[in-house]
Design a protein around this motif. Structure first.
Motif, short mmCIF file in Angstrom:
data_model
loop_
_atom_site.label_atom_id
_atom_site.label_comp_id
_atom_site.label_asym_id
_atom_site.label_seq_id
_atom_site.Cartn_x
_atom_site.Cartn_y
_atom_site.Cartn_z
N THR A 288 -10.88 79.90 19.28
CA THR A 288 -9.72 80.50 19.96
C THR A 288 -9.28 81.79 19.28
OG1 THR A 288 -7.60 79.95 20.98
CG2 THR A 288 -7.86 79.34 18.68
N ALA B 179 -2.68 78.56 28.67
CA ALA B 179 -3.64 79.51 28.09
C ALA B 179 -4.56 80.10 29.13
CB ALA B 179 -4.46 78.82 27.00
N LYS B 180 -4.95 79.31 30.12
CA LYS B 180 -5.95 79.75 31.10
C LYS B 180 -5.34 80.58 32.23
CE LYS B 180 -9.24 77.74 28.86
NZ LYS B 180 -10.25 78.51 28.13
N TYR C 129 -7.58 89.94 27.76
CA TYR C 129 -7.09 89.19 26.59
C TYR C 129 -7.70 89.82 25.34
CZ TYR C 129 -11.28 86.55 28.14
OH TYR C 129 -12.52 86.19 28.59
N THR D 55 -2.82 84.60 19.12
CA THR D 55 -2.01 84.19 20.27
C THR D 55 -1.40 82.81 20.13
OG1 THR D 55 -3.93 83.29 21.42
CG2 THR D 55 -3.43 85.60 21.83
N VAL D 56 -1.74 82.10 19.05
CA VAL D 56 -1.20 80.75 18.87
C VAL D 56 -0.34 80.71 17.61
CG1 VAL D 56 -3.06 79.62 20.12
CG2 VAL D 56 -3.29 79.94 17.66
N SER E 29 -7.28 84.25 32.10
CA SER E 29 -6.70 83.68 30.87
C SER E 29 -5.71 84.61 30.17
CB SER E 29 -7.81 83.33 29.88
OG SER E 29 -8.70 82.39 30.44
N ARG E 30 -4.78 83.97 29.46
CA ARG E 30 -3.87 84.71 28.58
C ARG E 30 -4.55 84.95 27.23
NH1 ARG E 30 -0.12 81.61 31.70
NH2 ARG E 30 1.53 82.98 32.50
N TYR E 31 -5.38 84.01 26.79
CA TYR E 31 -6.16 84.21 25.58
C TYR E 31 -7.39 83.32 25.59
CZ TYR E 31 -3.30 80.19 23.99
OH TYR E 31 -2.64 78.98 23.90
N GLU E 32 -8.42 83.75 24.87
CA GLU E 32 -9.68 83.04 24.75
C GLU E 32 -10.28 83.36 23.39
OE1 GLU E 32 -11.30 80.98 26.73
OE2 GLU E 32 -10.32 81.20 28.68
#
Length: 392
Positions: A150, A235-236, A330, A154-155, A306-309
């Motif tokens: 990940t 997230a997606k 992202y 972003t987390v 997605s917002r992040y990957e």
């Protein structure tokens, strides 16, 4: 023969699990004896595990991490359920919009003293999914390797708690260069440990599975069909997808349908959003599918909103199937798609997604060029395994 342990949560249908299957299928079992520790023996992908990988017996204590607090209580593991409550409370006290990651950290941290150690000593132990506390604290191995899938920028995690855990590992493997960079930005002291190893892709398997006969409502749908394969989670960005389709339709493009293969905790909220926007006939959930490739093949455009990957496995699989691809910008998008060559990167917003769809819907020549470029690209990357063997 070297003894290897690979540990992960379960084999539910997902991108990380799919990449683990690919890695296991490409392992050199003549040189390495591989034990696989799954905390819970659940998930449709269990049946796809290669026979050469030795699946260790399930531990009832580890299995609880895929159970609700209520289920843990009912199972009689009262102390473990109390650690879960403590983790939930501590995470709720932190000022974060998405406390789930911190809750997961604390859940493992508090439960560690109650979990059994793995008795066997390994040459190499690999933890395939964060948080990596089990391999860090409960496994004896000469070399320890942790995987990151990940974008850590972003987390929100408890960095001090994480650093202590990460320091137990000799190497940290990131699935893309951008994934590595965002990780190092957050944990600069760990820079020397981080190595990039791409997810192993299996083009022959993806292509073969795409021809499998399935009951597919897309087959007889004459509209321009978008598809996304993803968890139904924040997230997606599936909520952004719903709003983008509404915007596209408001602009006069009525001949577009968006299909989603996947499942997750946001489904009820998303169905309400679909109904509120009057999209019941054009934004369609297909549910969990072990084989998403037949559905991908039937689509005109693959979209990753997605917002992040870290690196979306499904995007590469769509490219293998020669689909034109649209992904949001992202932070790790540049390592996923060569913008304008084998896919398009759009602004990470509802308007950006809508603009990208409108552009590709109207520009048949661009779609065909993207497809041509994907057809000429070499997706066979099993040599990535050599990086892992070097570490071993």
């Amino acid at each position: 023969m070297k003894e290897i342990l690979i540990a992960s949560f379960d084999m539910e249908v997902g991108g990380v699990e799919r990449s683990l299957i690919s890695m296991l299928n490409n392992f050199d079992y003549e040189a390495y004896n591989v034990d696989l520790m799954l905390y819970s023996h659940t998930g449709d992908f269990i049946q796809l595990l290669p026979a050469n990988a030795n699946l260790l017996k399930e531990s009832q204590s580890y299995k609880t991490f895929r159970m609700s607090i209520g289920q843990v209580l009912k199972s009689g593991k009262i102390t473990l359920s109390l650690t879960r409550l403590m983790a939930k409370y501590k995470a709720s006290m932190s000022k974060t919009s998405e406390p789930g990651y911190k809750q997961m950290q604390y859940m493992w941290k508090y439960a560690l003293p109650l979990l059994p150690r793995i008795e066997k000593t390994y040459d190499v132990a690999i933890s395939y999914l964060w948080p990596h506390y089990v391999v860090a604290e409960k496994v004896k191995a000469n070399i320890k390797i942790a995987w990151i899938h990940t974008d850590f920028s972003t987390v929100e995690t408890d960095v001090k708690t994480d650093i202590i855990m990460w320091q137990k590992f000799n190497y940290i493997i990131a699935v893309s260069e951008e994934c590595k960079n965002t990780f190092i930005t957050k944990y600069p002291s760990l820079k020397e440990k981080v190595i990039v190893m791409e997810n192993i892709t299996s083009p022959d398997i993806v292509t073969a599975l795409s021809t499998e006969e399935v009951e597919n409502p897309m087959t007889n749908d004459q509209r321009f069909k978008l598809i996304t394969v993803a968890r139904l989670s924040h997230a997606k960005g599936i909520d952004q997808a719903v709003k983008a389709l509404k915007l596209v339709r408001d602009r006069g493009f009525k001949n577009i349908a968006w299909y989603v293969v996947g499942y997750g905790g946001d489904e009820e909220m998303l169905r309400e959003l679909i109904a509120a926007n009057g999209l019941e006939d054009s934004f369609i959930f297909l549910g969990k599918k072990m084989n998403p490739y037949a559905y991908m093949k039937a689509a005109d455009l693959y979209v990753q909103p997605s917002r992040y990957e870290g690196k979306a496995v499904t995007v590469g699989e769509a490219q293998i199937l020669a689909k034109s691809v649209l992904i949001t910008n992202y932070p790790t998008a540049q390592s996923q798609v060569n913008d304008g060559v084998d896919g398009i990167i759009c602004d990470l917003s509802v308007e950006g997604i809508a603009d990208g769809i409108e552009n590709l819907y109207q520009n048949d020549k661009l779609r065909k060029q993207l497809i041509t470029n994907c057809l000429s690209k070499d997706f066979y990357n099993s040599k990535e395994m050599e990086k892992l063997y070097e570490l071993i």
